[in-house]
Design a protein around this motif. Sequence first.
Motif, short mmCIF file in Angstrom:
data_model
loop_
_atom_site.label_atom_id
_atom_site.label_comp_id
_atom_site.label_asym_id
_atom_site.label_seq_id
_atom_site.Cartn_x
_atom_site.Cartn_y
_atom_site.Cartn_z
N CYS A 111 0.87 -1.35 -0.19
CA CYS A 111 0.09 -0.13 -0.10
C CYS A 111 0.99 1.19 -0.09
CB CYS A 111 -0.91 0.03 1.17
SG CYS A 111 -1.92 -1.58 1.49
N GLN A 226 -4.31 -11.35 7.31
CA GLN A 226 -3.79 -10.22 8.11
C GLN A 226 -4.35 -10.24 9.53
OE1 GLN A 226 -5.08 -6.10 7.25
NE2 GLN A 226 -7.07 -6.66 7.78
N ILE A 269 -7.69 4.97 11.68
CA ILE A 269 -6.30 4.75 11.66
C ILE A 269 -5.97 6.05 11.16
CG2 ILE A 269 -4.36 4.04 10.00
CD1 ILE A 269 -5.40 1.27 9.88
#
Length: 336
Positions: A111, A226, A269
């Motif tokens: 990313c 993940q 986040i």
Amino acid sequence: MGLHILGTGSYMPEKILTNDDYKEFIETNDEWIRTRTGISSRHIATGEPTWYMGAQAARSAIEAAGIDPADISLVIDTSVTHDYATPSTSCIIQRETGAVNAACFDLNAACAGFVYAMDMAHRFLKTEETAKYALVVANEQLSKITNYEDRSSCILFGDGSAAAVVEYDANALYSSHLGADGTGAKHLFAKHTEYNSPFAEESKLKKKWHDFEEDLQGRFAHCMKQDGKEVYRFATQAMPKAAKAAAEKIGLALSSLDKIIPHQANIRIIETAMKNMKLSMEKAVVNIKNHGNTSSASIPIALDEAVRSGEIKRGDKICLVGFGAGLTYAAAILEY
Ligand code: UT7
């Protein structure tokens, strides 16, 4: 020392997957997804290749820049979901755009890939005297490597692409900071193609080579796995760390930035990272609601949308900042 963005473009597949659509195959609900992630819908490809999406975005960026594609000296394509092991997607993008004089290579920093690629473009343009422009393309089809039986991850990811045409400008603002923590590889990974060599030895195939190797079986064996909490923790620290390090190199206060364009992984986040940088959310470019997480394409999609809507204007000091599998992190500060 700087980098100047001449034009941006983006392309999204037509199909839109809403939060409610997930109820057909997993136990979830719109409220959980929205409040935990900030996502309402995401675009999903339905068979078109990843390179096709990248080429569409690249054409749009070249048009916005108003340049002759033959003057592009470098094409970098970033993706974790290329169609081919070889040739590189960047070569296909060259073919599709007429960037006939460009050197081409692909880059995978997950990313954070677009920020890494912008930085590589900067370094190339700075040192290659005859170079004129670089084309940086990010194209992702995370739907190819998403486990749609894993409700904690499948609701996050979407597909999309974006691109930027850049040139070196010795007088423009620029700073960057790139980094990685390979010990965190186990927190977010997807296995590559099947090992198919006729010389393979059974004992080696069965050996556990990494602490994160798992005996994944079936339809979703190649899909992303993940540890959401670990990635979350890393992200909230890594993005401020990268942005601060880039700013410090040129003696710039983060408060003097006009806009931060963070990786769109989870609205919480982004909020925590902005707080850690002591910046108000008004400075953050956020489009996660309609895209979800599109890996390396997320920052340039947000950049292109902000440019086209007027949220980012010429002269704005911006910081592109991301994190991703690897684990990687990267920030680049420049003037739009
Ligand atoms: O580009 C980088 C890519 N990755 C990331 O950025 C991931 C970063 N991590 C995250 O964004 C968050 O950790 C997630 C969104 C993945 C998960 O959010 P969370 O607040 O950490 O939730 P959780 O995993 O602690 O799960 C809380 C509860 C659990 O239920 P119990 O055990 O408390 O009963 C989960 O089973 O929520 C449940 N849950 C869901 N419920 C409804 C997990 N996924 C879902 C879902 N719908 N889709």
